[in-house]
Design a protein around this motif. Structure first.
Motif, PDB file in Angstrom:
ATOM      1  N   LEU A  17       0.861  -1.036  -0.424  1.00  0.00           N
ATOM      2  CA  LEU A  17      -0.239  -0.220  -0.114  1.00  0.00           C
ATOM      3  C   LEU A  17       0.694   1.386  -0.202  1.00  0.00           C
ATOM      4  O   LEU A  17       1.702   1.224   1.157  1.00  0.00           O
ATOM      5  CB  LEU A  17      -0.689  -0.261   1.039  1.00  0.00           C
ATOM      6  CG  LEU A  17      -1.947   1.233   1.525  1.00  0.00           C
ATOM      7  CD1 LEU A  17      -3.001   0.828   0.101  1.00  0.00           C
ATOM      8  CD2 LEU A  17      -3.067   1.077   2.486  1.00  0.00           C
ATOM      9  N   ASP A  18       0.420   2.557  -0.783  1.00  0.00           N
ATOM     10  CA  ASP A  18       1.383   3.090  -0.660  1.00  0.00           C
ATOM     11  C   ASP A  18       0.755   4.172  -0.135  1.00  0.00           C
ATOM     12  O   ASP A  18       0.786   5.336   0.159  1.00  0.00           O
ATOM     13  CB  ASP A  18       1.737   3.738  -2.630  1.00  0.00           C
ATOM     14  CG  ASP A  18       2.445   3.524  -2.914  1.00  0.00           C
ATOM     15  OD1 ASP A  18       3.870   3.016  -2.560  1.00  0.00           O
ATOM     16  OD2 ASP A  18       3.613   4.215  -4.341  1.00  0.00           O
ATOM     17  N   ALA A  19      -1.027   4.679  -0.250  1.00  0.00           N
ATOM     18  CA  ALA A  19      -1.688   5.321  -0.754  1.00  0.00           C
ATOM     19  C   ALA A  19      -3.300   5.230  -0.448  1.00  0.00           C
ATOM     20  O   ALA A  19      -3.255   4.591  -1.223  1.00  0.00           O
ATOM     21  CB  ALA A  19      -2.239   6.195  -1.148  1.00  0.00           C
ATOM     22  N   SER A  63       0.222   1.260   6.169  1.00  0.00           N
ATOM     23  CA  SER A  63       0.815   0.318   5.615  1.00  0.00           C
ATOM     24  C   SER A  63       0.121  -0.908   5.399  1.00  0.00           C
ATOM     25  O   SER A  63      -0.972  -1.042   6.477  1.00  0.00           O
ATOM     26  CB  SER A  63       1.846   0.478   6.650  1.00  0.00           C
ATOM     27  OG  SER A  63       2.521  -1.435   6.230  1.00  0.00           O
ATOM     28  N   GLY A  64       0.014  -1.391   4.126  1.00  0.00           N
ATOM     29  CA  GLY A  64      -0.830  -2.472   3.909  1.00  0.00           C
ATOM     30  C   GLY A  64       0.412  -3.396   2.884  1.00  0.00           C
ATOM     31  O   GLY A  64       0.837  -3.218   2.417  1.00  0.00           O
ATOM     32  N   MET A  65      -0.164  -4.965   2.989  1.00  0.00           N
ATOM     33  CA  MET A  65      -0.280  -5.822   1.933  1.00  0.00           C
ATOM     34  C   MET A  65      -2.082  -5.761   0.549  1.00  0.00           C
ATOM     35  O   MET A  65      -2.204  -6.529   2.205  1.00  0.00           O
ATOM     36  CB  MET A  65       0.534  -6.594   2.431  1.00  0.00           C
ATOM     37  CG  MET A  65       1.458  -7.848   1.317  1.00  0.00           C
ATOM     38  SD  MET A  65       1.674  -9.203   2.830  1.00  0.00           S
ATOM     39  CE  MET A  65       3.683  -8.190   2.560  1.00  0.00           C
ATOM     40  N   LEU A  66      -2.035  -6.179  -0.394  1.00  0.00           N
ATOM     41  CA  LEU A  66      -2.935  -7.466  -1.132  1.00  0.00           C
ATOM     42  C   LEU A  66      -2.209  -8.301  -1.583  1.00  0.00           C
ATOM     43  O   LEU A  66      -0.774  -8.349  -2.390  1.00  0.00           O
ATOM     44  CB  LEU A  66      -3.433  -5.982  -1.747  1.00  0.00           C
ATOM     45  CG  LEU A  66      -3.988  -6.626  -2.920  1.00  0.00           C
ATOM     46  CD1 LEU A  66      -5.303  -6.976  -2.589  1.00  0.00           C
ATOM     47  CD2 LEU A  66      -4.129  -5.523  -3.957  1.00  0.00           C
ATOM     48  N   ARG A 104     -13.537   5.587  -1.843  1.00  0.00           N
ATOM     49  CA  ARG A 104     -11.985   6.096  -1.666  1.00  0.00           C
ATOM     50  C   ARG A 104     -11.099   5.173  -2.743  1.00  0.00           C
ATOM     51  O   ARG A 104     -11.868   4.835  -3.614  1.00  0.00           O
ATOM     52  CB  ARG A 104     -11.870   4.745   0.139  1.00  0.00           C
ATOM     53  CG  ARG A 104     -12.597   5.265   0.557  1.00  0.00           C
ATOM     54  CD  ARG A 104     -12.846   4.565   1.640  1.00  0.00           C
ATOM     55  NE  ARG A 104     -13.145   5.013   3.096  1.00  0.00           N
ATOM     56  CZ  ARG A 104     -13.480   5.006   4.016  1.00  0.00           C
ATOM     57  NH1 ARG A 104     -13.081   3.516   4.732  1.00  0.00           N
ATOM     58  NH2 ARG A 104     -13.535   5.346   5.100  1.00  0.00           N
ATOM     59  N   VAL A 105      -9.907   5.782  -2.364  1.00  0.00           N
ATOM     60  CA  VAL A 105      -9.026   5.685  -3.596  1.00  0.00           C
ATOM     61  C   VAL A 105      -7.590   5.121  -2.524  1.00  0.00           C
ATOM     62  O   VAL A 105      -6.844   5.362  -1.168  1.00  0.00           O
ATOM     63  CB  VAL A 105      -8.130   6.550  -3.700  1.00  0.00           C
ATOM     64  CG1 VAL A 105      -7.045   6.297  -5.131  1.00  0.00           C
ATOM     65  CG2 VAL A 105      -9.299   7.342  -4.840  1.00  0.00           C
ATOM     66  N   LEU A 106      -7.057   3.758  -2.964  1.00  0.00           N
ATOM     67  CA  LEU A 106      -5.942   2.958  -2.349  1.00  0.00           C
ATOM     68  C   LEU A 106      -4.644   2.588  -3.582  1.00  0.00           C
ATOM     69  O   LEU A 106      -5.570   2.523  -4.614  1.00  0.00           O
ATOM     70  CB  LEU A 106      -6.715   1.475  -2.380  1.00  0.00           C
ATOM     71  CG  LEU A 106      -7.406   1.382  -1.498  1.00  0.00           C
ATOM     72  CD1 LEU A 106      -9.123   1.075  -1.544  1.00  0.00           C
ATOM     73  CD2 LEU A 106      -6.720   0.464  -0.122  1.00  0.00           C
ATOM     74  N   VAL A 107      -3.409   3.198  -2.748  1.00  0.00           N
ATOM     75  CA  VAL A 107      -2.350   3.969  -4.056  1.00  0.00           C
ATOM     76  C   VAL A 107      -1.818   2.285  -3.898  1.00  0.00           C
ATOM     77  O   VAL A 107      -1.748   2.362  -2.773  1.00  0.00           O
ATOM     78  CB  VAL A 107      -1.426   4.282  -4.732  1.00  0.00           C
ATOM     79  CG1 VAL A 107      -1.339   4.240  -5.453  1.00  0.00           C
ATOM     80  CG2 VAL A 107      -2.682   5.518  -5.188  1.00  0.00           C
ATOM     81  N   TRP A 108      -1.684   0.546  -4.524  1.00  0.00           N
ATOM     82  CA  TRP A 108      -0.509   0.069  -3.989  1.00  0.00           C
ATOM     83  C   TRP A 108       0.139  -0.511  -5.282  1.00  0.00           C
ATOM     84  O   TRP A 108       0.228  -0.311  -6.698  1.00  0.00           O
ATOM     85  CB  TRP A 108      -1.585  -1.241  -4.577  1.00  0.00           C
ATOM     86  CG  TRP A 108      -2.729  -1.880  -3.635  1.00  0.00           C
ATOM     87  CD1 TRP A 108      -4.559  -1.393  -3.606  1.00  0.00           C
ATOM     88  CD2 TRP A 108      -3.121  -2.108  -2.694  1.00  0.00           C
ATOM     89  NE1 TRP A 108      -5.138  -2.096  -2.674  1.00  0.00           N
ATOM     90  CE2 TRP A 108      -4.414  -2.199  -2.192  1.00  0.00           C
ATOM     91  CE3 TRP A 108      -1.923  -3.017  -1.063  1.00  0.00           C
ATOM     92  CZ2 TRP A 108      -4.719  -2.155  -0.357  1.00  0.00           C
ATOM     93  CZ3 TRP A 108      -2.103  -2.664   0.102  1.00  0.00           C
ATOM     94  CH2 TRP A 108      -3.671  -2.865   0.501  1.00  0.00           C
TER      95      TRP A 108
END
Length: 133
Positions: A11-13, A34-37, A119-123
């Motif tokens: 996860l970047d944002a 912090s995150g993981m996909l 919502r926006v998630l940037v990976w």
């Protein structure tokens, strides 16, 4: 896009956005979550996210779920089997996804406090490490 998103992502944002797509506030997991996909080739998905500064984050201290994924009508659909949110178990969530090189941008609208929230998630694709295979 199906096989292109298989792999591990960091996860970047993670932002809530207004109608124009501009970030609003620090986001549900604070300023630098912090995150993981993980998307597997056989259709499994696992997502784990948390704030890096739990005491200052406006939302939960951990968000995670796992289940199956597929692409339908140009959207990534997650069928959630287990979750840190009991109200998500057994549901499907559909997301718009754009892949540009090693950056995956995911957009979704969810109901938050009885109102729609974009919502926006940037990976970013994880570099392959020399660990166990």
């Amino acid at each position: 896009m199906t096989q292109d998103i298989v792999g591990v992502w960091h996860l970047d944002a993670f932002h809530d956005v207004d109608e124009a797509g501009r970030p609003v506030g620090e986001g549900p997991l604070g300023p630098s979550p912090s995150g993981m996909l993980i998307y597997t080739p056989d259709g499994h998905v696992s997502v784990s996210m948390m704030p890096t500064a739990p005491a200052t984050a406006p939302g939960p201290s951990y968000m995670g779920y796992a289940g199956e994924w597929r692409v339908r009508d140009g959207k990534v659909v997650h069928h959630i089997r287990i979750s840190s949110r009991p109200d998500w178990i057994g549901i499907e969530q559909s997301r718009d996804a754009e892949l540009h090189g090693d950056v995956l941008t995911v957009r979704a609208t969810r109901e938050v406090d009885a109102r729609p929230q974009r919502r926006v998630l940037v990976w970013r694709r994880a570099e392959r490490s020399g660990g166990a295979r």
